[in-house]
Design a protein around this motif. Sequence first.
Motif, PDB file in Angstrom:
ATOM      1  N   LEU A  69      23.899  20.036  66.503  1.00  0.00           N
ATOM      2  CA  LEU A  69      22.962  21.151  66.401  1.00  0.00           C
ATOM      3  C   LEU A  69      22.741  21.463  64.931  1.00  0.00           C
ATOM      4  CD1 LEU A  69      21.380  23.266  68.126  1.00  0.00           C
ATOM      5  CD2 LEU A  69      23.360  24.779  67.832  1.00  0.00           C
ATOM      6  N   HIS A  97      31.908  24.363  66.170  1.00  0.00           N
ATOM      7  CA  HIS A  97      31.570  23.122  65.479  1.00  0.00           C
ATOM      8  C   HIS A  97      32.698  22.740  64.534  1.00  0.00           C
ATOM      9  CE1 HIS A  97      29.929  26.447  63.021  1.00  0.00           C
ATOM     10  NE2 HIS A  97      30.261  25.695  61.985  1.00  0.00           N
ATOM     11  N   LYS A 134      22.410  23.353  61.435  1.00  0.00           N
ATOM     12  CA  LYS A 134      23.339  24.325  60.856  1.00  0.00           C
ATOM     13  C   LYS A 134      22.907  25.765  61.116  1.00  0.00           C
ATOM     14  CE  LYS A 134      23.707  25.033  56.351  1.00  0.00           C
ATOM     15  NZ  LYS A 134      24.055  24.831  54.936  1.00  0.00           N
ATOM     16  N   LEU A 165      29.032  19.577  67.122  1.00  0.00           N
ATOM     17  CA  LEU A 165      29.569  20.531  68.088  1.00  0.00           C
ATOM     18  C   LEU A 165      30.773  19.901  68.780  1.00  0.00           C
ATOM     19  CD1 LEU A 165      26.296  21.862  69.766  1.00  0.00           C
ATOM     20  CD2 LEU A 165      27.520  22.800  67.783  1.00  0.00           C
ATOM     21  N   LEU A 205      25.117  19.617  62.580  1.00  0.00           N
ATOM     22  CA  LEU A 205      26.564  19.817  62.624  1.00  0.00           C
ATOM     23  C   LEU A 205      27.099  19.221  63.920  1.00  0.00           C
ATOM     24  CD1 LEU A 205      27.018  23.461  61.285  1.00  0.00           C
ATOM     25  CD2 LEU A 205      26.660  21.321  60.034  1.00  0.00           C
ATOM     26  N   SER A 221      21.094  27.092  63.530  1.00  0.00           N
ATOM     27  CA  SER A 221      21.277  27.482  64.932  1.00  0.00           C
ATOM     28  C   SER A 221      22.756  27.602  65.299  1.00  0.00           C
ATOM     29  CB  SER A 221      20.604  26.470  65.856  1.00  0.00           C
ATOM     30  OG  SER A 221      19.210  26.433  65.617  1.00  0.00           O
ATOM     31  N   ALA A 222      23.587  26.728  64.736  1.00  0.00           N
ATOM     32  CA  ALA A 222      25.024  26.741  65.056  1.00  0.00           C
ATOM     33  C   ALA A 222      25.710  28.020  64.585  1.00  0.00           C
ATOM     34  CB  ALA A 222      25.710  25.524  64.445  1.00  0.00           C
ATOM     35  N   HIS A 223      25.105  28.722  63.616  1.00  0.00           N
ATOM     36  CA  HIS A 223      25.705  29.935  63.070  1.00  0.00           C
ATOM     37  C   HIS A 223      25.028  31.214  63.564  1.00  0.00           C
ATOM     38  CE1 HIS A 223      27.182  26.894  60.155  1.00  0.00           C
ATOM     39  NE2 HIS A 223      28.261  27.667  60.164  1.00  0.00           N
ATOM     40  N   GLY A 251      27.840  32.265  67.095  1.00  0.00           N
ATOM     41  CA  GLY A 251      28.119  30.919  66.627  1.00  0.00           C
ATOM     42  C   GLY A 251      28.573  30.011  67.750  1.00  0.00           C
ATOM     43  N   LEU A 252      28.254  28.730  67.619  1.00  0.00           N
ATOM     44  CA  LEU A 252      28.722  27.705  68.556  1.00  0.00           C
ATOM     45  C   LEU A 252      29.824  26.907  67.873  1.00  0.00           C
ATOM     46  CD1 LEU A 252      25.339  26.461  70.037  1.00  0.00           C
ATOM     47  CD2 LEU A 252      27.075  27.861  71.166  1.00  0.00           C
ATOM     48  N   HIS A 272      31.007  21.217  56.322  1.00  0.00           N
ATOM     49  CA  HIS A 272      30.993  20.550  57.617  1.00  0.00           C
ATOM     50  C   HIS A 272      30.756  19.060  57.428  1.00  0.00           C
ATOM     51  CE1 HIS A 272      28.983  24.531  57.800  1.00  0.00           C
ATOM     52  NE2 HIS A 272      29.840  24.740  58.774  1.00  0.00           N
ATOM     53  N   GLU A 324      34.382  27.960  64.220  1.00  0.00           N
ATOM     54  CA  GLU A 324      34.699  26.618  63.735  1.00  0.00           C
ATOM     55  C   GLU A 324      36.040  26.132  64.232  1.00  0.00           C
ATOM     56  OE1 GLU A 324      32.288  26.497  59.525  1.00  0.00           O
ATOM     57  OE2 GLU A 324      34.426  27.003  59.436  1.00  0.00           O
TER      58      GLU A 324
END
Length: 194
Positions: A35, A48, A37, A24, A22, A39-41, A45-46, A85, A130
């Motif tokens: 990153l 993205h 998907k 970032l 995804l 890990s991003a969630h 969450g980071l 995404h 997001e």
Amino acid sequence: MANQDHVWRQSRDVVSFNDEPLVLVDQQDREIGFLDKQSAHQGQGLLHRAFSLLVFNSRGELLLQQRAEGKRLWPGFWSNTCCSHPRRGETLDVAIERRLAEELGMRCTTQFLFKFEYQAQFDAEGAEHELCWVYAGRSDDVPTLNLNEVSALRYISPVALDLELVEHPQQFTPWFKIEWERLRRDHAELFGSP
């Protein structure tokens, strides 16, 4: 809840992968890295990049999807027609066209409406964070449900949806509730009235 007992065409193509990268972004939507998907969630969450598409038919009804039970976040919740995404190196236009075909076997011309940032915590282990680009489109294509992504579909009038969101808000995804409120407030042209 029109069309809940309609027999839709179905597929079971695998189109989502936990390791897909995804994009970032920072709060100004500038790319800052990539990153996977999953890990991003995790956790809170980071931030993205994401998109949401709302597809209306020629009668002005919105096509809602119920997220598949196998989804990690908000399984079984009702949401907008299609959301996902963009992948690394993919424009939003290409990502939307790809994902609409993958999830629902549909095509439509889309119009960008707005973007917004949100963070929504599903449970202790997972969340959405997001910067979401919101698009609208029109299509009378007959959908094909990808059962790995979507468990049910239905068309609903804007007025009936407004009522459902008041009476049963817990049945809808958090991002969709934010989007719908802004569409109703700022984009009357989508509903054929001033």
